[in-house]
Write a protein that holds these residues in place. Structure first.
Motif, PDB file in Angstrom:
ATOM      1  N   GLU A 114       0.854  -1.183   0.000  1.00 53.99           N
ATOM      2  CA  GLU A 114       0.000   0.000   0.000  1.00 53.99           C
ATOM      3  C   GLU A 114       0.887   1.229   0.000  1.00 53.99           C
ATOM      4  OE1 GLU A 114      -2.379  -0.641   3.479  1.00 53.99           O
ATOM      5  OE2 GLU A 114      -3.962  -1.584   2.306  1.00 53.99           O
ATOM      6  N   ARG A 115       0.478   2.229  -0.765  1.00 50.66           N
ATOM      7  CA  ARG A 115       1.292   3.439  -0.910  1.00 50.66           C
ATOM      8  C   ARG A 115       1.641   4.073   0.440  1.00 50.66           C
ATOM      9  NH1 ARG A 115       1.934   7.235  -5.174  1.00 50.66           N
ATOM     10  NH2 ARG A 115       0.193   6.382  -6.352  1.00 50.66           N
ATOM     11  N   GLY A 116       0.737   4.073   1.380  1.00 52.32           N
ATOM     12  CA  GLY A 116       0.952   4.743   2.657  1.00 52.32           C
ATOM     13  C   GLY A 116       1.764   3.949   3.670  1.00 52.32           C
ATOM     14  N   ARG A 117       2.169   2.733   3.341  1.00 52.91           N
ATOM     15  CA  ARG A 117       2.910   1.891   4.297  1.00 52.91           C
ATOM     16  C   ARG A 117       4.408   2.119   4.191  1.00 52.91           C
ATOM     17  NH1 ARG A 117      -0.231  -1.788   7.579  1.00 52.91           N
ATOM     18  NH2 ARG A 117      -2.292  -1.530   6.692  1.00 52.91           N
ATOM     19  N   ALA A 118       5.044   2.089   5.367  1.00 49.52           N
ATOM     20  CA  ALA A 118       6.514   2.173   5.390  1.00 49.52           C
ATOM     21  C   ALA A 118       7.083   0.856   4.898  1.00 49.52           C
ATOM     22  CB  ALA A 118       6.979   2.462   6.808  1.00 49.52           C
ATOM     23  N   ASP A 119       8.252   0.910   4.334  1.00 45.88           N
ATOM     24  CA  ASP A 119       8.909  -0.287   3.796  1.00 45.88           C
ATOM     25  C   ASP A 119       9.408  -1.163   4.938  1.00 45.88           C
ATOM     26  OD1 ASP A 119      10.238  -2.164   2.289  1.00 45.88           O
ATOM     27  OD2 ASP A 119      11.534  -0.744   1.270  1.00 45.88           O
TER      28      ASP A 119
END
Length: 124
Positions: A114-119
């Motif tokens: 998801e775009r908003g998740r940290a790696d």
């Protein structure tokens, strides 16, 4: 006079048919210029365009890029599924391989997130 006109017409048509052949002969020298190793920015642009054409998805960014013995290797971030809010959109990382002339030889999805998740691969 009609013979001279038809003769000149046939000469004109034969000359016009020769012109493309002449330009074709000059193309191999142009092709030899094209066979030069492409610049890194040319490779990046071409890789993004080729991946977008094959997958139907737009490449948003290139997160890694390196020259290899076989050509080039890139990791490209792609928007796979747009959601609202934008931070919930599904993104994917694709590993893309190109030959030394910048032509795509293979790709595969290596990660989806998801775009908003940290790696989470960073270990922190």
């Amino acid at each position: 006079m009609s013979n001279t006109r038809s003769t000149s017409d046939s000469q004109d048509s034969s000359q016009s048919s020769r012109k493309p052949q002449t330009s074709r002969k000059s193309q191999p020298s142009h092709s030899s210029q094209e066979s030069r190793r492409p610049k890194p920015m040319e490779v990046l642009r071409e890789a993004r365009a080729q991946l977008a054409e094959l997958t139907g998805m737009t490449a948003e960014s290139v997160s890694s890029f390196e020259q290899t013995e076989e050509g080039w290797a890139l990791e490209v971030e792609v928007l796979e599924l747009e959601r609202v809010p934008d931070t919930m959109s599904l993104m994917a990382s694709y590993q893309v391989e190109l030959d030394d002339e910048g032509q795509l030889t293979g790709y595969r999805r290596v990660r989806r997130y998801e775009r908003g998740r940290a790696d989470s691969r960073g270990g922190r």
